[in-house]
Design a protein around this motif. Structure first.
Motif, PDB file in Angstrom:
ATOM      1  N   UNK A 622      13.850  26.279  20.747  1.00 24.90           N
ATOM      2  CA  UNK A 622      13.211  27.442  19.978  1.00 24.90           C
ATOM      3  C   UNK A 622      14.210  28.483  19.714  1.00 24.90           C
ATOM      4  N   UNK A 623      14.925  28.508  21.161  1.00 29.31           N
ATOM      5  CA  UNK A 623      16.159  29.615  21.045  1.00 29.31           C
ATOM      6  C   UNK A 623      17.022  29.300  19.996  1.00 29.31           C
ATOM      7  N   UNK A 624      17.567  28.195  20.078  1.00 31.98           N
ATOM      8  CA  UNK A 624      18.764  27.874  19.082  1.00 31.98           C
ATOM      9  C   UNK A 624      18.401  27.413  17.733  1.00 31.98           C
ATOM     10  N   UNK A 625      17.006  27.064  17.421  1.00 30.65           N
ATOM     11  CA  UNK A 625      16.854  27.026  16.156  1.00 30.65           C
ATOM     12  C   UNK A 625      16.476  28.403  15.367  1.00 30.65           C
ATOM     13  N   UNK A 626      16.419  29.162  16.012  1.00 31.90           N
ATOM     14  CA  UNK A 626      16.259  30.677  15.286  1.00 31.90           C
ATOM     15  C   UNK A 626      17.731  30.948  14.600  1.00 31.90           C
ATOM     16  N   UNK A 627      18.831  30.456  15.100  1.00 30.41           N
ATOM     17  CA  UNK A 627      19.910  30.628  14.465  1.00 30.41           C
ATOM     18  C   UNK A 627      20.015  29.903  13.164  1.00 30.41           C
ATOM     19  N   UNK A 628      19.365  29.134  12.585  1.00 30.28           N
ATOM     20  CA  UNK A 628      19.492  28.431  11.428  1.00 30.28           C
ATOM     21  C   UNK A 628      17.968  28.757  10.886  1.00 30.28           C
ATOM     22  N   UNK A 629      17.272  29.615  11.494  1.00 29.93           N
ATOM     23  CA  UNK A 629      15.816  29.528  10.898  1.00 29.93           C
ATOM     24  C   UNK A 629      15.108  28.394  10.622  1.00 29.93           C
ATOM     25  N   UNK A 630      15.251  27.399  11.526  1.00 27.23           N
ATOM     26  CA  UNK A 630      14.500  26.231  11.414  1.00 27.23           C
ATOM     27  C   UNK A 630      13.358  25.941  12.395  1.00 27.23           C
ATOM     28  N   UNK A 631      12.985  26.962  13.291  1.00 27.11           N
ATOM     29  CA  UNK A 631      11.813  26.753  14.478  1.00 27.11           C
ATOM     30  C   UNK A 631      10.496  26.569  13.633  1.00 27.11           C
ATOM     31  N   UNK A 632       9.787  25.559  14.061  1.00 20.52           N
ATOM     32  CA  UNK A 632       8.535  25.220  13.407  1.00 20.52           C
ATOM     33  C   UNK A 632       7.378  25.592  14.340  1.00 20.52           C
ATOM     34  N   UNK A 633       7.435  25.984  15.751  1.00 20.38           N
ATOM     35  CA  UNK A 633       6.407  26.413  16.514  1.00 20.38           C
ATOM     36  C   UNK A 633       5.758  27.754  15.760  1.00 20.38           C
ATOM     37  N   UNK A 634       4.460  27.776  15.866  1.00 13.37           N
ATOM     38  CA  UNK A 634       3.524  28.666  15.297  1.00 13.37           C
ATOM     39  C   UNK A 634       3.228  29.614  16.447  1.00 13.37           C
ATOM     40  N   UNK A 635       3.576  30.949  16.378  1.00 15.63           N
ATOM     41  CA  UNK A 635       3.377  31.994  17.292  1.00 15.63           C
ATOM     42  C   UNK A 635       1.888  32.521  17.205  1.00 15.63           C
ATOM     43  N   UNK A 636       1.493  32.930  18.268  1.00 14.65           N
ATOM     44  CA  UNK A 636       0.098  33.269  18.354  1.00 14.65           C
ATOM     45  C   UNK A 636       0.066  34.687  18.847  1.00 14.65           C
ATOM     46  N   UNK A 637       0.980  35.153  19.710  1.00  8.86           N
ATOM     47  CA  UNK A 637       0.949  36.351  20.380  1.00  8.86           C
ATOM     48  C   UNK A 637       1.563  37.709  19.325  1.00  8.86           C
ATOM     49  N   UNK A 638       1.113  38.721  19.222  1.00 10.53           N
ATOM     50  CA  UNK A 638       1.709  39.843  18.476  1.00 10.53           C
ATOM     51  C   UNK A 638       2.884  40.005  18.955  1.00 10.53           C
ATOM     52  N   UNK A 639       3.108  40.272  20.483  1.00 11.73           N
ATOM     53  CA  UNK A 639       4.191  40.472  21.213  1.00 11.73           C
ATOM     54  C   UNK A 639       5.412  39.778  20.780  1.00 11.73           C
ATOM     55  N   UNK A 640       5.170  38.352  20.992  1.00  9.52           N
ATOM     56  CA  UNK A 640       6.240  37.384  20.344  1.00  9.52           C
ATOM     57  C   UNK A 640       6.561  37.467  18.796  1.00  9.52           C
ATOM     58  N   UNK A 641       5.686  37.728  18.276  1.00  3.63           N
ATOM     59  CA  UNK A 641       6.141  37.574  16.780  1.00  3.63           C
ATOM     60  C   UNK A 641       7.135  38.916  16.599  1.00  3.63           C
ATOM     61  N   UNK A 642       6.721  39.884  17.085  1.00  9.42           N
ATOM     62  CA  UNK A 642       7.595  41.388  16.946  1.00  9.42           C
ATOM     63  C   UNK A 642       9.001  41.229  17.513  1.00  9.42           C
TER      64      UNK A 642
END
Length: 886
Positions: A622-642
């Motif tokens: 999840x951490x490194x997929x953010x670099x290329x905007x390819x993370x597929x995990x769905x986030x459920x917490x408002x804290x993590x989304x922000x």
């Protein structure tokens, strides 16, 4: 001096006064009065001597008319010196031996006084001179000499004040070759130097100068630059000098003539018409005398008395010399009265009939007492306060006068306390009234001029074999005519054109001058040239024997080196856009973000659950997929989304910067200097280059370079060839030269070379003139005007071209990769948001699971086991808690 009726009244009054005085003398003769013989030695063949005799006689008459009850009477014995020092000495010997006078008043000149003071010291007879002003006659060295006038040296400060007021930097002393003329010279020279004015040369006039001799001296003065002349000589000789100066055109616009007190104080003795015609525009300094009622009354009586004594001579108003003579006689009469009549005795001399036999002169027993009594005498005289200090009269103020078309006009005063002021004893700022200068001009002369007798300035220029954009000397093969052009020549011409006066000159090319600029500049000191124009650097050792103008170029010495392409050729070039600290910082930031997301999402989000290894993989993925905007995990917490939104913004900025930097590395040439500083050259033993004749060699030796490491070159192309080869191939690794040369070199070879290292301070290029040249200040001011305007930019573009063509090189040389602190603000904001979200999530978990956590921790004894129990409890909590954490 008044109406005819007034003159008739004065004549009757003085006749009555003379009759009354004669009657009173008969009465006093019956009393016991002590006669005191006083000698008077004057040049009776001159008008000044005749006028002084009248003034002295009037003083004695006036004194006893006012003090008729005194017990002493001064009896005057007048002798003529026949305008000769020997004649004055003979007259004094006659008075001392045959009359046995107790004091001598006179003589008129300093030369005559030098003889008499020796006789006075030998016989202890005070000699009082009211006109011997030569500073060489010092009462401290001749105890029986009393100077009842001011010392010539007292006026030098006033003269220097005039020179300083008008800002003149040079003044020529024109004086008679006599004791009187030369005595003031050292004092006047020192006074001028104290106001930053120098005496470049002197005009010495023989005491019995013919017109031909005067003409020769004046022509020499006219041929020189200085136009401020200070005249110190006897008045009649001075008038002849001014007459001839006018014939030679030296009493015209631009000239300044300053007359000392010896001339200015007795202008009334000279023919008025001659004075007005020959001395128009002259500035004079003279002792100030207050025209009081007493002086006015004395003037009227003096003219009547002088007419009686000299029927064939036209009477005139008394000058300050006559006022001093009057005060001197008055002081003698006062001092005589202080002594007891019995004290006036003379030691008997040996018998003899020769009245001039020096061995038969006696010694006055009353000389010392009479001298001391004169020293202690104080009164308000006609010339001012009579008070002797160290045996001579002290000056209080000087009057500055201007000879204009109507006579002498007072334009200012000078006092030791206030200096020059328009009004006497004024404390206001210094100033003068309007002055009429020679040539009937009201414009203040600048004090010097280029001589207009056809002489042109001889200006040396170097013949260069390289860098001829600065100075180019070419000879036309057809006409054999030499032309001198170049950047330095154009600047000099622009400066000369901006001067408010014309300067004519000729360029004289000097072959091989560029081999040693020190020797070339030294030719100005040797007077082989009047100036040097070229690429001459202002340095300390040269300024010891020449004067430089203000610099007209950039200053400093630096070095140029070859540049190399720094582009990487290995497989890891993709890592170069970011430095190691930024790579590590980004890695830590992304791992922290993945850990924060896992901690908050795992209780509810099944995508973050599973086996421990699966969860660890999810964190890093999840951490490194953010670099290329390819993370597929769905986030459920408002804290993590922000928090992830903020992290995505950082990733966008970071990837954009990385892409731009990598593109630059792959596509733009990266140039770096082969040498960065002098220490690198010293440590490698590299060869270094310099220009022929450059003074930079001495500077490099002081840095530690050895002679065998130097190589000299002449042209920019030779610089480029030597640098391209390098030390290993018979060239050099660096070339040291002055900034103007290096800028010209780089304007032609900017692609392969660059200027590096510190700039060693110098003063740039300047024009060379002889020491004390009056052109230097004006040329320096003109240089400022030229360099501050568009003219200088046009000259530089003409000879050096458009230097903007090489501006891109400096950017490529200074290109640098990104740094961690370039993104410090973004990391700080995003890290703070992620950390805050993590703390809020943990706080909510602890709040809802406080009892369970306390129970799990209480069952364990060690700290480590308690931590493990708390973490296990966190892992075992069911997903229902995650809903509460949201």
């Amino acid at each position: 001096m008044g109406s005819p009726l007034h003159s008739l009244f004065l004549a009757f009054f003085f006749a009555f006064f003379a009759s009354h005085r004669a009657s009173r003398s008969l009465v006093l003769a019956q009393k016991s009065l002590a006669s005191v013989d006083v000698g008077v030695v004057l040049d009776l063949g001159t008008e000044t001597g005749k006028r002084s005799r009248t003034s002295i006689s009037m003083a004695i008459d006036d004194f006893y008319a006012l003090h008729g009850d005194h017990a002493t009477r001064v009896v005057l014995h007048v002798r003529d010196s026949d305008k000769d020092a020997v004649g004055a000495a003979a007259a004094a010997v006659d008075l001392l031996k045959n009359v046995r006078v107790k004091a001598i008043i006179g003589p008129m000149t300093s030369t005559e006084a030098a003889f008499l003071v020796q006789l006075g010291d030998r016989t202890h007879v005070p000699v009082l001179s009211f006109s011997a002003t030569n500073p060489a006659l010092c009462p401290a060295h001749t105890p029986y000499f009393v100077r009842t006038t001011t010392n010539d040296s007292s006026q030098v400060a006033a003269i220097a004040g005039v020179v300083q007021h008008f800002g003149w930097r040079e003044a020529v002393l024109v004086y008679a070759d006599t004791e009187y003329g030369t005595g003031i010279v050292p004092f006047l020279t020192d006074a001028l130097q104290s106001v930053d004015a120098r005496v470049p040369y002197r005009g010495v006039i023989p005491s019995e100068a013919t017109d031909a001799q005067l003409d020769g001296v004046l022509r020499d003065l006219k041929a020189a630059e200085a136009r401020v002349f200070i005249v110190h000589m006897l008045p009649y000789l001075a008038l002849r000098l001014f007459r001839l100066a006018k014939k030679l055109g030296m009493m015209s616009r631009g000239y300044v003539w300053i007359a000392t007190d010896g001339v200015t104080s007795v202008l009334e003795l000279l023919d008025r018409q001659d004075v007005l015609e020959a001395m128009q525009g002259v500035i004079g300094v003279r002792q100030y005398v207050n025209r009081s009622k007493e002086v006015t009354n004395f003037t009227a009586r003096f003219r009547w008395r002088f007419r009686q004594d000299n029927p064939t001579v036209e009477p005139a108003d008394p000058s300050v010399i006559q006022l001093w003579a009057y005060d001197t006689a008055w002081a003698v009469a006062m001092a005589v009265e202080k002594l007891h009549p019995a004290k006036f005795a003379f030691k008997n001399s040996r018998s003899g009939n020769d009245s001039t036999d020096l061995s038969r002169l006696g010694v006055s027993h009353t000389g010392l007492a009479l001298r001391n009594a004169i020293f202690d005498t104080r009164f308000r005289g006609l010339a001012g306060e009579f008070q002797l200090v160290d045996g001579q009269l002290q000056s209080s103020a000087f009057e500055i006068v201007n000879v204009d078309g109507e006579g002498e006009t007072t334009v200012a005063f000078w006092t030791p306390e206030n200096g020059i002021s328009e009004h006497l004893n004024s404390t206001a700022s210094a100033g003068l009234k309007s002055v009429v200068w020679p040539g009937n001009s009201t414009e203040v002369p600048k004090g010097w001029e280029i001589p207009t007798d056809g002489k042109r300035l001889r200006i040396g220029v170097p013949v260069k074999h390289g860098f001829d954009q600065f100075v180019r000397v070419e000879t036309d093969a057809m006409t054999n005519r030499t032309s001198v052009t170049g950047f330095c020549i154009d600047v000099f011409q622009a400066v000369i054109d901006s001067l408010p006066y014309a300067v004519t000159f000729d360029y004289i090319p000097v072959a091989n001058s560029s081999k040693s600029y020190d020797n070339f500049v030294y030719q100005v000191f040797l007077k082989n040239f009047d100036a040097v124009v070229g690429d001459t650097t202002i340095i300390a050792n040269r300024s010891q024997y020449v004067d430089f103008t203000m610099p007209y170029t950039d200053s400093g010495v630096s070095m140029v080196v070859r540049v190399k392409d720094a582009k990487s050729k290995d497989l890891w070039i993709f890592l170069e856009p970011l430095p190691i600290d930024l790579w590590l910082g980004s890695l830590a930031f992304f791992v922290f973000t993945g850990l924060m997301v896992w901690v908050i999402e795992r209780q509810e989000n099944p995508e973050f659950a599973g086996k421990p290894l699966d969860q660890l993989g999810t964190i890093f993925y999840f951490a490194f997929s953010i670099l290329v905007f390819t993370h597929k995990e769905k986030l459920t917490s408002n804290l993590t989304r922000f928090a992830v939104i903020m992290c995505t913004f950082v990733v966008l900025i970071l990837t954009s910067s990385y892409t731009a930097s990598l593109t630059s590395i792959l596509t733009v040439q990266q140039l770096q200097p082969t040498v960065t500083d002098v220490n690198q050259l010293l440590s490698t033993g590299a060869y270094i280059g310099h220009q022929d004749g450059s003074y930079a060699v001495g500077m490099l030796k002081r840095m530690g370079f050895q002679d065998h490491k130097f190589k000299n070159y002449s042209t920019p192309d030779q610089y480029a060839e030597a640098l391209s080869k390098g030390s290993a191939n018979g060239g050099v690794d660096a070339v040291f030269d002055e900034i103007p040369y290096l800028k010209l070199f780089l304007s032609q070879h900017c692609a392969d070379f660059t200027m590096v290292g510190p700039i060693y301070k110098t003063d740039g290029f300047g024009f060379v003139f002889p020491r004390g040249s009056q052109l230097v200040p004006d040329v320096s001011r003109a240089i400022l005007n030229v360099t501050e305007g568009e003219k200088m930019a046009a000259i530089e573009k003409k000879w050096f071209g458009d230097r903007t063509n090489c501006t891109q090189q400096s950017n490529s040389l200074s290109s640098s990769s990104l740094a961690f602190w370039s993104f410090g603000g973004l990391f700080l904001i995003t890290g703070a948001v992620s950390g805050l979200a993590l703390l809020i999530g943990l706080a909510k978990f602890i709040y809802h699971e406080w009892d369970g956590l306390r129970t799990a921790a209480s069952e364990k004894t060690s700290l480590w086991k308690k931590i493990v129990a708390v973490l296990k409890h966190y892992h075992d909590v069911d997903g229902g808690l995650a809903l509460a954490l949201r």
